[in-house]
Motif scaffolding. Structure first.
Motif, short mmCIF file in Angstrom:
data_model
loop_
_atom_site.label_atom_id
_atom_site.label_comp_id
_atom_site.label_asym_id
_atom_site.label_seq_id
_atom_site.Cartn_x
_atom_site.Cartn_y
_atom_site.Cartn_z
N GLY A 160 66.01 1.24 108.67
CA GLY A 160 65.51 0.27 107.70
C GLY A 160 65.37 -1.14 108.23
N LEU A 161 66.44 -1.69 108.82
CA LEU A 161 66.37 -3.06 109.31
C LEU A 161 65.55 -3.16 110.58
N TYR A 162 65.48 -2.08 111.35
CA TYR A 162 64.60 -2.08 112.52
C TYR A 162 63.14 -2.21 112.06
N ILE A 163 62.78 -1.50 110.99
CA ILE A 163 61.43 -1.61 110.44
C ILE A 163 61.18 -3.02 109.94
N VAL A 164 62.17 -3.58 109.25
CA VAL A 164 62.04 -4.95 108.75
C VAL A 164 61.72 -5.91 109.89
N ARG A 165 62.53 -5.86 110.95
CA ARG A 165 62.30 -6.78 112.07
C ARG A 165 60.94 -6.52 112.73
N SER A 166 60.56 -5.27 112.91
CA SER A 166 59.27 -4.96 113.55
C SER A 166 58.11 -5.53 112.75
N ILE A 167 58.16 -5.38 111.43
CA ILE A 167 57.08 -5.88 110.58
C ILE A 167 57.04 -7.41 110.62
N VAL A 168 58.21 -8.04 110.45
CA VAL A 168 58.26 -9.51 110.42
C VAL A 168 57.82 -10.10 111.75
N GLN A 169 58.25 -9.50 112.87
CA GLN A 169 57.80 -10.00 114.17
C GLN A 169 56.30 -9.82 114.34
N GLY A 170 55.74 -8.82 113.66
CA GLY A 170 54.30 -8.60 113.73
C GLY A 170 53.49 -9.77 113.20
N TRP A 171 54.01 -10.49 112.21
CA TRP A 171 53.29 -11.68 111.73
C TRP A 171 53.90 -12.96 112.29
N GLY A 172 54.77 -12.83 113.30
CA GLY A 172 55.29 -14.00 114.00
C GLY A 172 56.55 -14.59 113.41
N GLY A 173 57.15 -13.91 112.43
CA GLY A 173 58.33 -14.44 111.78
C GLY A 173 59.62 -14.03 112.47
N GLN A 174 60.75 -14.42 111.87
CA GLN A 174 62.07 -14.12 112.41
C GLN A 174 62.92 -13.45 111.33
N THR A 175 63.94 -12.69 111.76
CA THR A 175 64.88 -12.06 110.85
C THR A 175 66.30 -12.36 111.32
N TRP A 176 67.21 -12.50 110.39
CA TRP A 176 68.61 -12.72 110.75
C TRP A 176 69.49 -12.48 109.51
N VAL A 177 70.78 -12.39 109.75
CA VAL A 177 71.77 -12.24 108.67
C VAL A 177 72.77 -13.37 108.79
N GLU A 178 73.13 -13.98 107.66
CA GLU A 178 74.12 -15.05 107.65
C GLU A 178 74.96 -14.95 106.38
N ARG A 179 76.07 -15.64 106.40
CA ARG A 179 76.94 -15.67 105.23
C ARG A 179 76.64 -16.94 104.44
N GLN A 180 76.29 -16.77 103.17
CA GLN A 180 76.04 -17.91 102.29
C GLN A 180 77.03 -17.83 101.14
N GLY A 181 78.07 -18.68 101.18
CA GLY A 181 79.11 -18.63 100.16
C GLY A 181 79.83 -17.30 100.22
N ASP A 182 79.84 -16.57 99.11
CA ASP A 182 80.49 -15.26 99.08
C ASP A 182 79.47 -14.13 99.17
N CYS A 183 78.28 -14.44 99.72
CA CYS A 183 77.21 -13.44 99.79
C CYS A 183 76.75 -13.23 101.23
N ASN A 184 76.30 -12.02 101.51
CA ASN A 184 75.55 -11.74 102.73
C ASN A 184 74.08 -12.03 102.45
N ALA A 185 73.45 -12.80 103.31
CA ALA A 185 72.04 -13.15 103.13
C ALA A 185 71.22 -12.54 104.27
N PHE A 186 70.33 -11.62 103.92
CA PHE A 186 69.40 -11.02 104.89
C PHE A 186 68.09 -11.80 104.77
N CYS A 187 67.75 -12.55 105.82
CA CYS A 187 66.68 -13.54 105.74
C CYS A 187 65.51 -13.15 106.64
N PHE A 188 64.32 -13.57 106.23
CA PHE A 188 63.14 -13.45 107.08
C PHE A 188 62.17 -14.57 106.74
#
Length: 323
Positions: free
Chosen positions: A283-311
């Motif tokens: 799943g996340l491999y597909i996410v990164r492949s698609i996002v990189q296809g349009w030149g974007g970036q993907t990452w995960v960070e902690r925001q407060g008490d939440c996990n944030a999956f960003c692109f």
């Protein structure tokens, strides 16, 4: 009567140097000929190789044994994959070595592509199943018509995925669209799952972006489904948006426990240490492949008490709603 043509004492075998495969010929266990590709492979020119034992040229007991027995094998040598074939009789033997590294790499890419396609097909197929199951029951005509329209949309999406078999998996139908359009599609497709888990889904501010609508939907569905699957049951899932220069950042937040090694999550066939149940790890491999296809970036960070999956994805000048 025409005079007989005198054959040369030695057959002209210079053509062997034009072959891409490395060729080594032996007689009675000693080397008689190496072609140009073999010289490049083993670094021993013809004048030095001729008359020497095979092992002194190839420097591998496995190849010496292969020549003695005949057959085929593959070797991994300094990052390259070599397919080695040997034929022999009582006197003469031949060793043919072909570099199949690119071929094996393409095979691996095809297997990866098959895994990606399998994952991408799952969402529209699941949605179609839900539509057909709903249509089994009596319902008002307008509601039934809504289900039919949704089913047709998913059939069209499946048709586009089939077309992707020929053109690859990079976005090829990018257009300008409001994020709210994709948010609405994702919420509609996930409605049953949200109800079943007692979860809520909220979305941030709308922006104009440039992306393939189906690919963007695939990214959102993967991230939201992960949040529903791995976050605490009944907890809200939030999709936030923000402007980052000429890019729009989208983040999917869940209230799950902090994640340790976040970078490896985006690798193929990788799942989090706390993941349970069945899953392809794609799943996340597909996410990164698609996002990189349009030149974007993907990452995960902690925001407060939440996990944030960003692109990120390209924004459109003005960032206003379409007219």
């Amino acid at each position: 009567m025409m005079p007989a043509t005198k054959l040369p004492e030695r057959f002209d075998d210079t053509w062997i140097d034009a072959l891409p495969q490395a060729i080594l010929l032996t007689r009675d266990g000693v080397v008689t000929r190496v072609n140009a590709a073999a010289v490049r492979l083993w670094g021993v020119p013809q004048e030095r190789a001729e008359g020497r034992p095979v092992l002194e040229v190839v420097r591998r007991h496995t190849l010496e044994t292969l020549l003695e027995r005949g057959g085929e094998m593959e070797l991994e040598v300094t990052g390259r994959t070599l397919r080695c074939t040997a034929t022999h009789d009582d006197v003469v033997s031949a060793l043919i070595v072909e570099d199949v590294t690119d071929y094996r790499r393409r095979e691996a890419e095809l297997r990866e592509a098959a895994a990606v396609l399998s994952h991408e097909f799952r969402t529209p197929v699941t949605a179609l199943r839900g539509v057909l199951e709903a249509l089994e029951y009596d319902m008002p005509a307008d509601l039934a018509q809504n289900f039919v329209r949704q089913g047709l949309m998913e059939v069209e999406r499946l048709a586009r995925l089939v077309e992707d078999l020929a053109v690859g998996f990079r976005p090829t139908r990018a257009r300008t669209l409001p994020l709210a359009e994709t948010f609405a599609r994702a919420e509609r497709l996930l409605g049953h799952e949200l109800t079943a888990q007692g979860a809520t889904l909220t979305f941030g501010q709308d922006y104009l972006v440039r992306a393939d609508p189906d690919k963007l939907l695939q990214v959102l569905l993967n991230l939201i489904e992960n949040a529903l699957k791995y976050g605490p049951a009944g907890q809200p899932v939030e999709v936030t948006t923000a402007v980052r220069g000429t890019w729009v950042e989208v983040a999917v937040l869940d209230h799950g426990a902090p994640i340790g090694d976040t970078e490896t999550l985006f690798q193929a066939h990788t799942r989090g240490r706390t993941a349970t149940g069945q899953g392809s790890g794609m799943g996340l491999y597909i996410v990164r492949s698609i996002v990189q296809g349009w030149g974007g970036q993907t990452w995960v960070e902690r925001q407060g008490d939440c996990n944030a999956f960003c692109f990120t994805l390209p924004g459109v000048a003005g960032l206003g709603r379409e007219a």
